[in-house]
Design a protein around this motif. Structure first.
Motif, PDB file in Angstrom:
ATOM      1  N   ASN A 450     -13.827  15.179  -2.025  1.00 44.37           N
ATOM      2  CA  ASN A 450     -15.147  14.747  -2.473  1.00 44.37           C
ATOM      3  C   ASN A 450     -15.853  13.840  -1.482  1.00 44.37           C
ATOM      4  O   ASN A 450     -16.990  13.429  -1.715  1.00 44.37           O
ATOM      5  N   ASP A 451     -15.204  13.526  -0.374  1.00 46.64           N
ATOM      6  CA  ASP A 451     -15.837  12.749   0.687  1.00 46.64           C
ATOM      7  C   ASP A 451     -15.172  13.101   2.018  1.00 46.64           C
ATOM      8  O   ASP A 451     -14.370  12.333   2.559  1.00 46.64           O
ATOM      9  N   LEU A 452     -15.517  14.261   2.540  1.00 46.05           N
ATOM     10  CA  LEU A 452     -14.871  14.727   3.765  1.00 46.05           C
ATOM     11  C   LEU A 452     -15.248  13.893   4.979  1.00 46.05           C
ATOM     12  O   LEU A 452     -14.563  13.949   6.006  1.00 46.05           O
ATOM     13  N   SER A 453     -16.308  13.115   4.877  1.00 47.80           N
ATOM     14  CA  SER A 453     -16.692  12.272   6.014  1.00 47.80           C
ATOM     15  C   SER A 453     -15.655  11.178   6.275  1.00 47.80           C
ATOM     16  O   SER A 453     -15.638  10.580   7.349  1.00 47.80           O
ATOM     17  N   ALA A 454     -14.775  10.925   5.280  1.00 45.34           N
ATOM     18  CA  ALA A 454     -13.770   9.866   5.424  1.00 45.34           C
ATOM     19  C   ALA A 454     -12.387  10.402   5.772  1.00 45.34           C
ATOM     20  O   ALA A 454     -11.415   9.657   5.764  1.00 45.34           O
ATOM     21  N   VAL A 455     -12.293  11.683   6.119  1.00 43.57           N
ATOM     22  CA  VAL A 455     -10.995  12.290   6.415  1.00 43.57           C
ATOM     23  C   VAL A 455     -10.386  11.686   7.677  1.00 43.57           C
ATOM     24  O   VAL A 455     -11.075  11.453   8.673  1.00 43.57           O
ATOM     25  N   LEU A 456      -9.081  11.442   7.628  1.00 40.96           N
ATOM     26  CA  LEU A 456      -8.327  11.030   8.806  1.00 40.96           C
ATOM     27  C   LEU A 456      -7.214  12.040   9.058  1.00 40.96           C
ATOM     28  O   LEU A 456      -6.489  12.421   8.136  1.00 40.96           O
ATOM     29  N   VAL A 457      -7.088  12.463  10.289  1.00 38.59           N
ATOM     30  CA  VAL A 457      -6.046  13.398  10.686  1.00 38.59           C
ATOM     31  C   VAL A 457      -4.853  12.606  11.198  1.00 38.59           C
ATOM     32  O   VAL A 457      -5.004  11.718  12.051  1.00 38.59           O
ATOM     33  N   GLY A 458      -3.666  12.918  10.673  1.00 35.95           N
ATOM     34  CA  GLY A 458      -2.460  12.228  11.109  1.00 35.95           C
ATOM     35  C   GLY A 458      -1.827  12.856  12.332  1.00 35.95           C
ATOM     36  O   GLY A 458      -1.474  12.163  13.290  1.00 35.95           O
ATOM     37  N   HIS A 459      -1.685  14.187  12.318  1.00 34.61           N
ATOM     38  CA  HIS A 459      -1.089  14.920  13.441  1.00 34.61           C
ATOM     39  C   HIS A 459      -1.798  16.260  13.599  1.00 34.61           C
ATOM     40  O   HIS A 459      -2.243  16.865  12.618  1.00 34.61           O
ATOM     41  N   THR A 460      -1.890  16.708  14.839  1.00 34.92           N
ATOM     42  CA  THR A 460      -2.406  18.039  15.147  1.00 34.92           C
ATOM     43  C   THR A 460      -1.373  18.762  15.990  1.00 34.92           C
ATOM     44  O   THR A 460      -0.839  18.194  16.954  1.00 34.92           O
ATOM     45  N   VAL A 461      -1.086  20.015  15.607  1.00 37.93           N
ATOM     46  CA  VAL A 461      -0.022  20.796  16.237  1.00 37.93           C
ATOM     47  C   VAL A 461      -0.589  22.112  16.753  1.00 37.93           C
ATOM     48  O   VAL A 461      -1.309  22.810  16.030  1.00 37.93           O
ATOM     49  N   VAL A 462      -0.283  22.455  17.988  1.00 40.77           N
ATOM     50  CA  VAL A 462      -0.659  23.750  18.570  1.00 40.77           C
ATOM     51  C   VAL A 462       0.600  24.437  19.068  1.00 40.77           C
ATOM     52  O   VAL A 462       1.359  23.865  19.866  1.00 40.77           O
TER      53      VAL A 462
END
Length: 473
Positions: A450-462
């Protein structure tokens, strides 16, 4: 690598990656000797986000560019409203920008201080070579020092270099990004690694570079940068007629449309290579022209899926919807512009155009595939900001443009989860056997949707390798 206690479709699961792929998903998996373990702590695990339309090198250059956008000017805050005050503000901004050598400005619009040429730009900055890009991306304006440094007079026969009545270059360059980049390659090099790391922090694991000027040399350049670790994401490139694969990008400018028979010939040559077509269409006329060109080539092998695309589709009226569906076209939209440029749209477009601007829900309801994207550097790079704009469709002032086009958080997220060559099609998923391109959020989807502007990403995997960690384990 083992991810512990991640949320998948509402349930906590452990996810193991072996090499480039997901090898196991279970309620509980025991760590192996020497295996890296990431504690998700109930964060949502998603497929990595894919930006379906951006311009990578231009976005990298933005990191060291002056933002000359109207949103930053005194007139945008109500302090002043005249072009002379805005020109004074812009002159001060350029004069006080740090560094030496080339000065690069972006996002300029003539509503700020009028149309620019070399002599008008000289009045704003004349102590270093400068180039200012128009907000549309079509035009660069160089001051006199930059004109001399690039020796434009020696290239004045090049289409796109504007000359005045006496044959002198005005400093205005139309659709010459590739040529300008080539001339500046040694004078003003670009570091792309900072941008790639920033994209990783947003959870972006792949992107399509949609620059019409991409060539085989550009493809090779991207591959080399990826091998050196400068570009961490998977990249798919469209480009000009010389490429053997990837979409053929066709720029359509309403005031300078090509002869239809020449456009048809380009499409047919691309079809022989089994390439898809990606049309840059902002206006209604450009969109109709693209549809006419594709219809004229409908006699080609219908069994081949070309995955043709409309880039932007800024204004799409109802009578065009059946045509888009009949041609099986994907529309790559950029709802982030509603926030960034909302007041300008409200000022310059008719009410009818505003009601049909960057449509989303109507396209989905009509059975048309929709991919979401940034169009960075012209739009906001942050995918969560773009998704938030797709859900709320608010301007900076809080006005809603096209309320009927608002989509759900799940629909907005889906715009970043489809495959590179089929935007808006089948969604990628977290499943055994799938490529391990993933985005781990710090919280579950139910908490943040309900508030995607506040999303924080913990890890990104490729491909099973961590390319970003908010907190290093």
């Amino acid at each position: 690598m083992l991810i512990k206690k991640a949320v998948l479709e509402g349930a906590r699961k452990d996810v193991r990656c072996s090499g480039e792929f997901i090898s196991a998903i279970a309620d509980e998996l025991e760590p192996r000797v020497g295996e890296r373990v990431i504690q998700a702590s109930g964060g949502e695990l998603l497929p990595g986000l894919y930006d379906h339309h951006m311009h990578f090198f231009a976005t990298a250059a933005l990191q060291r560019s002056v933002d000359c956008g109207v949103n930053n000017a005194p007139s945008a805050t109500g302090e002043h409203s005249s072009a002379s005050h805005n020109a004074e503000w812009l002159s001060h901004l350029l004069a006080n920008y740090s560094g030496e050598g080339w000065l690069r400005g972006v996002n300029y619009h003539e509503s700020l201080a009028g149309d620019l040429d070399r002599w008008q730009l000289d009045m704003l900055v004349n102590d270093r070579p400068a180039r200012i890009q128009h907000r549309s991306g079509k035009l660069w304006v160089l001051n006199s020092l930059a004109v001399e440094k690039l020796d434009l007079a020696a290239h004045k026969d090049l289409p796109g270099i504007e000359l005045n009545a006496t044959g002198v270059p005005t400093g205005r360059l139309f659709r010459l990004d590739a040529w300008l980049r080539q001339q500046l390659d040694q004078q003003d090099p670009i570091d792309v690694s900072v941008l790639s790391r920033q994209m990783a922090s947003f959870g972006i694991t792949g992107f399509s570079d949609t620059s019409a000027t991409n060539t085989a040399a550009t493809v090779s350049q991207f591959q080399q940068m990826h091998e050196r670790g400068e570009i961490l994401q998977n990249a798919s490139l469209m480009g000009d007629d010389s490429l053997e694969c990837g979409h053929l990008k066709i720029l359509l400018d309403e005031d300078n449309l090509p002869p239809l028979n020449e456009l048809e010939a380009r499409i047919r040559r691309a079809r022989e290579k089994k390439r898809g077509i990606a049309f840059h269409c902002v206006t209604h006329i450009e969109l109709l022209f693209a549809i006419a060109a594709l219809n004229s080539c409908a006699d080609l092998d219908s069994q081949i899926q070309f995955a043709d695309r409309i880039e932007h589709g800024a204004v799409i009226f109802d009578d065009v919807l059946p045509m888009l569906r009949a041609l099986n076209l994907s529309v790559i939209t950029q709802t982030g512009f509603l926030y960034e440029r909302g007041p300008q749209y409200q000022q310059n477009l008719t009410g009818h155009e505003l009601a049909h601007l960057y449509r989303y829900q109507t396209l989905l309801d009509a059975g048309i595939r929709v991919g979401l994207s940034s169009d960075a550097p012209y739009g906001p790079l942050n995918p969560w900001q773009v998704m938030h704009a797709a859900i709320e469709r608010k301007t900076r002032a809080g006005d809603v443009i096209g309320r009927q086009e608002c989509v759900s958080p799940e629909q907005a997220l889906a715009g970043y989860l489809s495959n590179a060559n089929a935007p808006g099609g089948v969604l990628r998923k977290i499943a055994v056997g799938e490529r391990a391109d993933m985005c781990l959020l710090t919280r579950p989807w139910s908490d943040i949707k309900n508030d995607l502007s506040a999303v924080l990403v913990g890890h990104t995997v490729v491909a099973g390798e961590v390319i970003y960690s908010r907190i290093e384990a």
